[in-house]
Design an enzyme around this catalytic site. Sequence first.
Site, PDB file in Angstrom:
ATOM      1  N   SER A  48       4.665  -1.587   2.968  1.00  0.00           N
ATOM      2  CA  SER A  48       3.915  -2.679   3.610  1.00  0.00           C
ATOM      3  C   SER A  48       4.091  -4.031   2.952  1.00  0.00           C
ATOM      4  O   SER A  48       3.125  -4.773   2.754  1.00  0.00           O
ATOM      5  CB  SER A  48       2.424  -2.359   3.659  1.00  0.00           C
ATOM      6  OG  SER A  48       2.221  -1.301   4.501  1.00  0.00           O
ATOM      7  N   SER A  49       5.345  -4.379   2.649  1.00  0.00           N
ATOM      8  CA  SER A  49       5.558  -5.732   2.134  1.00  0.00           C
ATOM      9  C   SER A  49       5.209  -6.759   3.207  1.00  0.00           C
ATOM     10  O   SER A  49       4.763  -7.861   2.890  1.00  0.00           O
ATOM     11  CB  SER A  49       7.003  -5.901   1.660  1.00  0.00           C
ATOM     12  OG  SER A  49       7.892  -5.608   2.701  1.00  0.00           O
ATOM     13  N   ARG A  71       0.845  -1.206   0.000  1.00  0.00           N
ATOM     14  CA  ARG A  71       0.000   0.000   0.000  1.00  0.00           C
ATOM     15  C   ARG A  71       0.875   1.248   0.000  1.00  0.00           C
ATOM     16  O   ARG A  71       2.050   1.217   0.366  1.00  0.00           O
ATOM     17  CB  ARG A  71      -0.942   0.026   1.212  1.00  0.00           C
ATOM     18  CG  ARG A  71      -0.244   0.122   2.577  1.00  0.00           C
ATOM     19  CD  ARG A  71      -0.143   1.502   3.154  1.00  0.00           C
ATOM     20  NE  ARG A  71       0.744   1.550   4.318  1.00  0.00           N
ATOM     21  CZ  ARG A  71       2.028   1.845   4.260  1.00  0.00           C
ATOM     22  NH1 ARG A  71       2.605   2.105   3.101  1.00  0.00           N
ATOM     23  NH2 ARG A  71       2.775   1.881   5.368  1.00  0.00           N
ATOM     24  N   ASP A  87      -2.130  -0.786   7.321  1.00  0.00           N
ATOM     25  CA  ASP A  87      -1.517  -1.575   6.252  1.00  0.00           C
ATOM     26  C   ASP A  87      -2.349  -2.807   5.922  1.00  0.00           C
ATOM     27  O   ASP A  87      -2.609  -3.109   4.753  1.00  0.00           O
ATOM     28  CB  ASP A  87      -0.099  -2.009   6.655  1.00  0.00           C
ATOM     29  CG  ASP A  87       0.760  -0.824   7.040  1.00  0.00           C
ATOM     30  OD1 ASP A  87       0.341   0.321   6.784  1.00  0.00           O
ATOM     31  OD2 ASP A  87       1.840  -1.045   7.615  1.00  0.00           O
TER      32      ASP A  87
HETATM   33  C1  GLA Z   1       3.491   1.484   9.595  1.00  0.00           C
HETATM   34  C2  GLA Z   1       2.436   0.775  10.445  1.00  0.00           C
HETATM   35  C3  GLA Z   1       1.056   1.398  10.244  1.00  0.00           C
HETATM   36  C4  GLA Z   1       1.101   2.924  10.427  1.00  0.00           C
HETATM   37  C5  GLA Z   1       2.253   3.539   9.623  1.00  0.00           C
HETATM   38  C6  GLA Z   1       2.431   5.006   9.897  1.00  0.00           C
HETATM   39  O1  GLA Z   1       3.249   1.282   8.242  1.00  0.00           O
HETATM   40  O2  GLA Z   1       2.386  -0.591  10.122  1.00  0.00           O
HETATM   41  O3  GLA Z   1       0.124   0.803  11.126  1.00  0.00           O
HETATM   42  O4  GLA Z   1       1.176   3.261  11.773  1.00  0.00           O
HETATM   43  O5  GLA Z   1       3.485   2.876   9.878  1.00  0.00           O
HETATM   44  O6  GLA Z   1       1.331   5.718   9.461  1.00  0.00           O
END
Ligand code: GLA
Length: 392
Positions: free
Chosen positions: A134-135, A36, A180
């Site tokens: 978000s891998s 994402r 994510d």
């Molecule tokens: C990481 C976390 C999310 C969020 C972001 C910052 O990606 O996994 O939950 O807190 O950081 O927005």
Amino acid sequence: MLQINPDLTDLVADAAAGLLARLQSKATITAAAPGRVNLIGEHIDYCDGFVMPFAIDRYIVIGGCANGRSQARIATALGDEIVVLDLSKPQQVAEPKWANYIRGVIRGFQDRGHHIPGFDAFILSSVPGGAGLSSSAALELATATFLEGLLDTRLETREKALLCQKAEHDFAHVPCGIMDQFASAFGKTNRLVLIDCRTGEPELVPFENPDLTVLISNTMVHHELSDGGYAARRKNTEVGLARLGKASWRDVTSADVQGNWEKLGDPINRRSRHVVGEISRTIAAAAALARNDFEALGPLMAASHDSLRDDFEVSCKELDIMVEIGRKIGRHGGVIGARMTGGGFGGSTVTLCESRKASQIATTLAAEYEKATGIKPQIFASRPSQGAHLVD
Ligand code: GLA
């Protein structure tokens, strides 16, 4: 200069070929889950805030099949190793680390009373790792979706996302929010996933204007949320809320933060100012987007980045440089807004720009960034795409 996003159909074929070559098995179940990017609303998903990510057209794909044993055999495109998991026992944290995301998700199914039959799986990815895209959530959601196929069962989407978030908490020790996993689970083509993190309600917001392009620029500076910076920031916000004597950040105003500046103390006061400001910026950005008001959107993205850099202190030199180059190109050069995206401490920036100038903008970002840092970035465009699903 723009990188091409590999086609999902090709990834699926490559996963089947990998499974055959490495484990001599034929893929009968294939799951795909996207990474994402977040347009705005950073570090407030764990503060009852609003966030506005979308699922990108970059995926983790798992091709596999039942193997008639009580073990999982897992190979990946990244190395020669084959990880073997004993499925007759509840999964525990172990080595190698990357397999903990898989163990954690299997454990979530086991805790719900599922017996997991033995399976072979081959994993490959077009989501850049450690890039703030978000891998890890993609791997969790791909695993959960694969298990749904293996068990011939379906979890409710929210439950699946929460199971994956718990895997991240318990098996990767990152106390992440819900953004994510929700983005990867609920993503839809041409839709942003606007999440009210207090109610846990995702709303799919149209994002289909062909004149708009989202550029993702991976600074190639590695980002490791389990290093502790993320957990420390989350703790800061909990302390802030307690000092303010409120039950939810949604009940806190910027006057509350200003009025308690000394009592909150540094850095809690600045962390608190970020949370309250970012919640209102995200609400304003969603409204601006709905009325195609890009002149309002740009400054909101800029203020978000500045706040993450100065008050929340999760940016880094390379992210700041990339954002600065976008700002210099400016509105007449086609850039609407730019900011860091994701957890920070490295990773990627997101640049919203005019489609007809996107390619030129990507070329300038890459050249100027390399000139300033000596690092070649990875830059690609992305459109909101389908969330985690089984591929026929
Ligand atoms: C990481 C976390 C999310 C969020 C972001 C910052 O990606 O996994 O939950 O807190 O950081 O927005």
